[in-house]
Design a protein around this motif. Structure first.
Motif, PDB file in Angstrom:
ATOM      1  N   TRP A 159       0.179  -6.448  14.393  1.00 36.13           N
ATOM      2  CA  TRP A 159       0.113  -4.978  14.388  1.00 36.13           C
ATOM      3  C   TRP A 159       0.581  -4.506  15.758  1.00 36.13           C
ATOM      4  O   TRP A 159      -0.123  -4.644  16.751  1.00 36.13           O
ATOM      5  N   GLY A 216      -6.021  -1.341   0.646  1.00 33.17           N
ATOM      6  CA  GLY A 216      -5.990  -0.538   1.819  1.00 33.17           C
ATOM      7  C   GLY A 216      -6.866   0.737   1.732  1.00 33.17           C
ATOM      8  O   GLY A 216      -7.546   1.023   0.754  1.00 33.17           O
ATOM      9  N   CYS A 217      -6.822   1.444   2.829  1.00 39.35           N
ATOM     10  CA  CYS A 217      -7.558   2.705   2.928  1.00 39.35           C
ATOM     11  C   CYS A 217      -7.202   3.639   1.774  1.00 39.35           C
ATOM     12  O   CYS A 217      -8.035   4.401   1.290  1.00 39.35           O
ATOM     13  N   LEU A 228       3.325   2.969  10.509  1.00 39.48           N
ATOM     14  CA  LEU A 228       3.105   1.548  10.808  1.00 39.48           C
ATOM     15  C   LEU A 228       4.341   0.689  10.509  1.00 39.48           C
ATOM     16  O   LEU A 228       4.222  -0.416   9.990  1.00 39.48           O
ATOM     17  N   LEU A 267       3.842  -2.875   8.974  1.00 36.27           N
ATOM     18  CA  LEU A 267       3.275  -3.973   9.765  1.00 36.27           C
ATOM     19  C   LEU A 267       4.155  -5.233   9.651  1.00 36.27           C
ATOM     20  O   LEU A 267       5.368  -5.133   9.786  1.00 36.27           O
ATOM     21  N   ALA A 317      -0.288  -8.325   5.551  1.00 31.66           N
ATOM     22  CA  ALA A 317      -0.067  -6.886   5.546  1.00 31.66           C
ATOM     23  C   ALA A 317       1.234  -6.619   6.318  1.00 31.66           C
ATOM     24  O   ALA A 317       1.274  -6.923   7.509  1.00 31.66           O
ATOM     25  N   GLN A 318       2.203  -6.104   5.579  1.00 29.64           N
ATOM     26  CA  GLN A 318       2.317  -5.809   4.180  1.00 29.64           C
ATOM     27  C   GLN A 318       3.701  -6.236   3.692  1.00 29.64           C
ATOM     28  O   GLN A 318       4.569  -6.529   4.514  1.00 29.64           O
ATOM     29  N   TRP A 344      -2.823   8.400   5.399  1.00 26.91           N
ATOM     30  CA  TRP A 344      -1.541   8.072   6.018  1.00 26.91           C
ATOM     31  C   TRP A 344      -0.696   9.328   6.187  1.00 26.91           C
ATOM     32  O   TRP A 344       0.088   9.664   5.329  1.00 26.91           O
ATOM     33  N   LEU A 373       1.684   3.713   1.876  1.00 31.90           N
ATOM     34  CA  LEU A 373       1.600   3.928   3.325  1.00 31.90           C
ATOM     35  C   LEU A 373       3.022   3.887   3.864  1.00 31.90           C
ATOM     36  O   LEU A 373       3.751   2.934   3.553  1.00 31.90           O
ATOM     37  N   HIS A 429     -10.800  -9.169   7.077  1.00 30.62           N
ATOM     38  CA  HIS A 429      -9.557  -8.639   7.635  1.00 30.62           C
ATOM     39  C   HIS A 429      -9.425  -9.089   9.088  1.00 30.62           C
ATOM     40  O   HIS A 429     -10.366  -8.936   9.871  1.00 30.62           O
ATOM     41  N   GLU A 458     -12.578  -2.118   3.279  1.00 33.87           N
ATOM     42  CA  GLU A 458     -13.060  -1.733   4.618  1.00 33.87           C
ATOM     43  C   GLU A 458     -14.162  -0.685   4.474  1.00 33.87           C
ATOM     44  O   GLU A 458     -14.101   0.398   5.073  1.00 33.87           O
ATOM     45  N   GLU A 461      -6.190  -9.064   4.322  1.00 33.02           N
ATOM     46  CA  GLU A 461      -5.280  -8.368   5.247  1.00 33.02           C
ATOM     47  C   GLU A 461      -5.187  -9.193   6.520  1.00 33.02           C
ATOM     48  O   GLU A 461      -6.204  -9.439   7.167  1.00 33.02           O
ATOM     49  N   GLU A 492       0.830  -1.208   0.000  1.00 33.14           N
ATOM     50  CA  GLU A 492       0.000   0.000   0.000  1.00 33.14           C
ATOM     51  C   GLU A 492       0.864   1.257   0.000  1.00 33.14           C
ATOM     52  O   GLU A 492       1.996   1.249   0.503  1.00 33.14           O
TER      53      GLU A 492
HETATM   54  O1  AHR Z   1      -2.773  -2.330   6.381  1.00 34.57           O
HETATM   55  C1  AHR Z   1      -3.004  -1.084   6.925  1.00 34.57           C
HETATM   56  C2  AHR Z   1      -4.462  -0.672   6.900  1.00 34.57           C
HETATM   57  O2  AHR Z   1      -5.200  -1.517   7.736  1.00 34.57           O
HETATM   58  C3  AHR Z   1      -5.180  -0.766   5.592  1.00 34.57           C
HETATM   59  O3  AHR Z   1      -4.999   0.335   4.775  1.00 34.57           O
HETATM   60  C4  AHR Z   1      -6.609  -0.868   5.996  1.00 34.57           C
HETATM   61  O4  AHR Z   1      -7.389  -1.559   5.048  1.00 34.57           O
HETATM   62  C5  AHR Z   1      -6.553  -1.548   7.355  1.00 34.57           C
HETATM   63  O5  AHR Z   1      -7.303  -0.878   8.280  1.00 34.57           O
END
Ligand code: AHR
Length: 497
Positions: free
Chosen positions: A305, A73-74, A317, A355, A349-350, A99, A30, A242, A176, A301, A28
């Motif tokens: 975390w 992802g977001c 992250l 993460l 992820a990822q 992010w 991110l 997820h 999501e 995902e 992602e």
């Molecule tokens: O992997 C990080 C984030 O975690 C993703 O963007 C999102 O889909 C989830 O909340």
């Protein structure tokens, strides 16, 4: 001390195939997941091919990565695909809203991602924007990528340097959608999904048509799965799920990635194992609406975390990755192998720097994590045939939490060998694991082990790896039985022939 565990292998009762997509990745926009992690640009002094890091591609090729999910992802539900095509010096800079508001240069867009996936040898899993764009954006992006015809979008792609259509076998429609993808209720999302898929065209892509993945539940939101399956189940090919292994604390608080206690070891492993039951319960709901199991459950995902490297929560992250993460990964694989009648794909992820990453980079430096080695050891399970393995394991108990010491799975590989993958989650004790091979007459065994002195051992830049797969010498074969001496806190994969 040494514990004893037993198992019965049923080599004569082959189950479903373990699709190679179970070993998928997720990359992602991110933190340094894309920029620095994958993309350094053509002018970088870091060796690259068309801007993509060669060291990273080389390492990922070893994992036989089958599929990479991108761009989020977001991020996906805030992304305009048009920002990432055309001459790179003309692409707009944007704010990456999810992010940290960080600058998004759009230097890495559709063509760069596809180039990356092709260099790695992976299929593309594209996440399209349902949250903040109309279906036309998805429609146009799909046509741009996959059409072979003489039309404006395909011709634009050709002008941008790609004559042949890209292959897009998997498409996620929203991410999501209950949260960063639009804060929708499942009833509303199901309607939106139905509307979007109406404008989803395969553009003559070679059969089979692209798999349409609907945005699925978070963790234990069974109502989401129920409503989306009921209202849109006939119009989707897969539904996502997820599940992150979070420490018991608030997710922003985060647990420690290193220097954790034994209680924290057990809490994380117990958390990881919960995915077994959670998959079972989502699958049971899907069975109600789809008894023939046409629709796949895509755990797109998953992973640990923790709090970031800095010790505090931050939105990049980026977290350290220890032996514990390698063990967590192996436990997930074993669990996924048992659910492949329904679970057809997963993405950790990822991939890079975010993460539970395979690889961490720091400028020109790169380090392979224990999770990377777990993936590497499990490569023979890709497209293998699952075999039932009934395990009877002692527990490891600390305070109020108990976990089984052994978590394992077996399969017949495409090379004809029988593989057994085991996580010994007991942080203190070796386990003597006796496997009754039943009808299998094996004469040779070899394998690999991932372990370390410390439970929070990790690999450091510029040093030889402290946690890496090593030849395994703890196996003996005698009278139809396999005995494995499994070190405490380890992952072992053996092949029998
Ligand atoms: O992997 C990080 C984030 O975690 C993703 O963007 C999102 O889909 C989830 O909340």
């Amino acid at each position: 001390a040494t514990q004893a565990a037993t198992a019965q292998l049923h080599a004569d009762q082959p189950g479903p195939t373990i699709p190679r997509y179970i070993y998928g990745q997720f990359s992602e926009h991110l933190g340094s997941g894309i920029y620095d992690g994958i993309w350094v640009g053509e002018k970088s002094s870091i060796p690259n091919v068309r801007g993509i890091r060669s060291d990273v591609v080389r390492a990922l090729r070893e994992l036989k990565v089958p599929l990479i999910r991108w761009p989020g992802g977001c991020f996906a539900d805030d992304y305009n695909w048009r920002d990432g095509i055309g001459p790179r010096d003309k692409r707009p800079g944007r704010k990456n809203n999810w992010w940290t508001g960080k600058h998004e240069s759009n230097q890495f867009g559709t063509h760069e991602f596809m180039d990356f996936a092709e260099q790695v040898g992976a299929d593309a899993y594209i996440g399209v924007n349902l949250g903040s764009a109309p279906p036309r954006d998805m429609r146009d992006w799909m046509e741009y990528m996959t059409s072979d015809g003489d039309n404006a979008l395909a011709n634009e792609r050709r002008r941008n340097g790609r004559d042949q259509p890209f292959k897009v076998p998997v498409v996620g429609i929203g991410n999501e959608s209950w949260g960063c993808g639009g804060n929708m209720r499942p009833e509303y999302y199901a309607d939106e999904y139905r509307r979007f898929q109406t404008f989803f065209h395969n553009n003559g892509q070679a059969a089979p048509a692209a798999i349409r993945v609907a945005s699925g539940a978070d963790r234990e939101d069974y109502n989401w799965t129920d409503v989306v399956m009921k209202q849109a189940g006939a119009k989707l090919d897969a539904l996502s799920l997820h599940y992150y292994t979070l420490p018991p604390a608030d997710w922003k608080e985060g647990g420690k990635a290193t220097r954790f206690s034994k209680e924290e070891w057990v809490a994380i492993l117990a958390g990881a194992l919960r995915i077994d039951d959670i998959i079972r319960r989502h699958a049971a709901i899907m069975d109600k609406y789809d008894p023939k199991k046409r629709v796949g459950l895509y755990v797109d995902e998953w992973g640990t975390w923790y709090r970031s490297d800095s010790g505090k929560f931050d939105w990049d992250l980026r977290q350290q990755n220890t032996l514990r993460d390698g063990v967590v990964a192996a436990a997930h694989f074993n669990i996924f192998h048992r659910h492949t009648d329904r679970v057809k794909q997963t993405s950790i992820a990822q991939t890079m720097n975010v993460l539970q990453a395979m690889i961490l980079t720091d400028g020109p430096k790169m380090v392979l994590t224990p999770t990377y080695y777990a993936f590497k050891m499990y490569v023979p399970f890709q497209d293998a045939t699952a075999l039932p393995l009934d395990v009877s394991s002692p527990s490891y108990r600390l305070g109020a939490t108990a976990i089984p010491s052994i978590n394992a799975s077996a399969a017949k590989g495409k090379d004809g060998k029988i593989y057994i993958g085991i996580a010994n989650m007991n942080p203190d004790d070796n386990v003597q694991f006796s496997v009754n091979l039943g009808t299998l007459a094996a004469t040779k065994v070899s394998g690999q082990v991932l372990t370390a002195q410390q439970m929070d051992q990790f690999n450091e830049f510029g040093k030889s790896p402290a946690v890496a797969a090593q030849p395994y010498r703890g196996a003996t074969l005698a009278n139809g039985a396999l005995t494995l001496d499994l070190p405490a806190k380890s992952v072992v994969v053996v092949g029998l022939e």
